[in-house]
Enzyme design. Sequence first.
Site, short mmCIF file in Angstrom:
data_model
loop_
_atom_site.label_atom_id
_atom_site.label_comp_id
_atom_site.label_asym_id
_atom_site.label_seq_id
_atom_site.Cartn_x
_atom_site.Cartn_y
_atom_site.Cartn_z
CG ASP A 296 2.95 1.50 -6.02
OD1 ASP A 296 3.06 0.57 -6.01
OD2 ASP A 296 3.79 2.23 -5.91
CD GLU A 455 2.97 9.36 -5.63
OE1 GLU A 455 2.50 9.23 -6.41
OE2 GLU A 455 4.37 10.75 -5.38
#
Length: 557
Positions: A296, A455
């Site tokens: 990521d 997130e």
Amino acid sequence: MIVRARPSRAIAFVFISLCLYLVYEIGTFCFSASSSLPNLTIPPGRRIQYPFREKGVGGRDEEKADAVRKVMERTWKLYKQKAFGFDEIKPASGGYRNSRNGWGATIVDSMTTTAVMGLSDAFADQYDWVVNHINFDEAKDLVDPFETTIRYLAALVSTVDLLEAGVITPPRPSFRQDILRQARSLADNLGPAFDTPTGMVWPRVNFGTKSGVNDDGRKNKYTRIHLARAGSHWLEYATLSQLTGDNIYLRNATKAWSRLVDSTEREEWPVYHRSPRLIWTGESVGSTRTLGAPDDSYYEYLIKAHLLFPSRASTKRYARRWLQAMTSAQKHLLSVSDTHPIHSFLLSYSKGMYNNKMGHLTCFIGGNLLLGAAYLNRADLLSFGKALVEGCRYSYFSTPSGIGPEEWSWTPRESKRNRAGQPEFFTGPVTAAQEKAWQQTGIWPTQANYNLRPEVVESYFYGWRITGQEKYRAWAWDAFTAIVNATTAEWGYSEVASVMATPASEEERRRNFRDTSESFWSAETLKYLYLTFSEPELCSLDNWVFNTEAHPLRRRI
């Protein structure tokens, strides 16, 4: 030992046209790699953040910002009372543990949170701990360069940036030199991580022997790492070089990801790398392509590197690579659910097959897309980012607790159904509970725990700051209240075993606790929530870039 790496070389990008079949139920893709990077025209001083003041909207929401601040105050008070000096508190039992080498991860990682919240007494305690009690020449266990950089080193350089921007009132005149002394000590001891032919980092560093090693403490030239480990040092090390005037840190971080950024290998999906990679040669030894863990933050940092230093030619190249990668992701990984209304999620791809599972960690990408799209003026990617933020919001909305699970699946609209109505060629519900969730909501948790992760609220923060749309603050408040309701324990805030649980008693509620609270709870989750409700000019996106642990770094415009 510091590795004196060579400066990264400018490499011409040549991609040979190719056509590859990816025959799957989603469709057959045929494409060619681009022979050049896309041109970027970015006017000097381009605004990123929504002009709240000019529009006369979006001031500080005092009540909600104060509510988040009080949760941070409670978090710090209980940690200081029961676990001060250890990496984490065990919030249900009142115990403690060391998971990040015993340097007091919660203390260091939350320094920038107490700074932006104005918790001066807590910040003074943290400063004293950093400069008077941590010895970065010694470490309990092997050191993880990735986690140590994003949590410890980033916190240190960020506090200096916050000081120089006037956000912090220094506890004493020597503050800047005290913090930078410790930051350099840590970075120097992490230097052996870069001691490979490619510069790609070792998974661990042995501070005792001053050498990079495997997870098990041995050296092996067949050691492999995923993209995030190779590419999540640049923001922190570039800032450290800027603050100290020593470019060795920037050179090491640049070399660490240069085999990816400057790759000339034939890429089936332009700029979308296969993972993992051998640190000795840089070649891929896997076929996974994902915007989630463990790749990521490599993609996250490509655009953020350019935002941090927009005047450098090398960082414009990084932004171009980000643009190509996000375009590839939109073409090859975007999936919509077979529900009404539809929701957008991201597939992953490995060994010729797509996987219809998405993790909470992947939800950072919605905010990252909004950030990059606003800066590069890409309406297509702005819509892509908004759709993914909404999809991640649905993972929260669909559970009894109002909190999204660690991982979930959905029925892609692209799939066929068998006689039972379940998707063929994709993962379907397995348990009775998953079947029930699927029937009710169209998605089902495959890992039902919640780890206090940031997130989703991180993407709400970007949604609010970039679009000015009030819905993102409303979603953030819903998430905050749900998280506090489910995770509040006697000694802090705990991970929970299942977001699908509906405890009928306090005892059942306590049994759902996992008695763990990582430092990103206070470093990221609470900071992003606070900044969503605070005055928008505090850490404005026009002036600051957040590393992957939410430590703000000043843009060098």
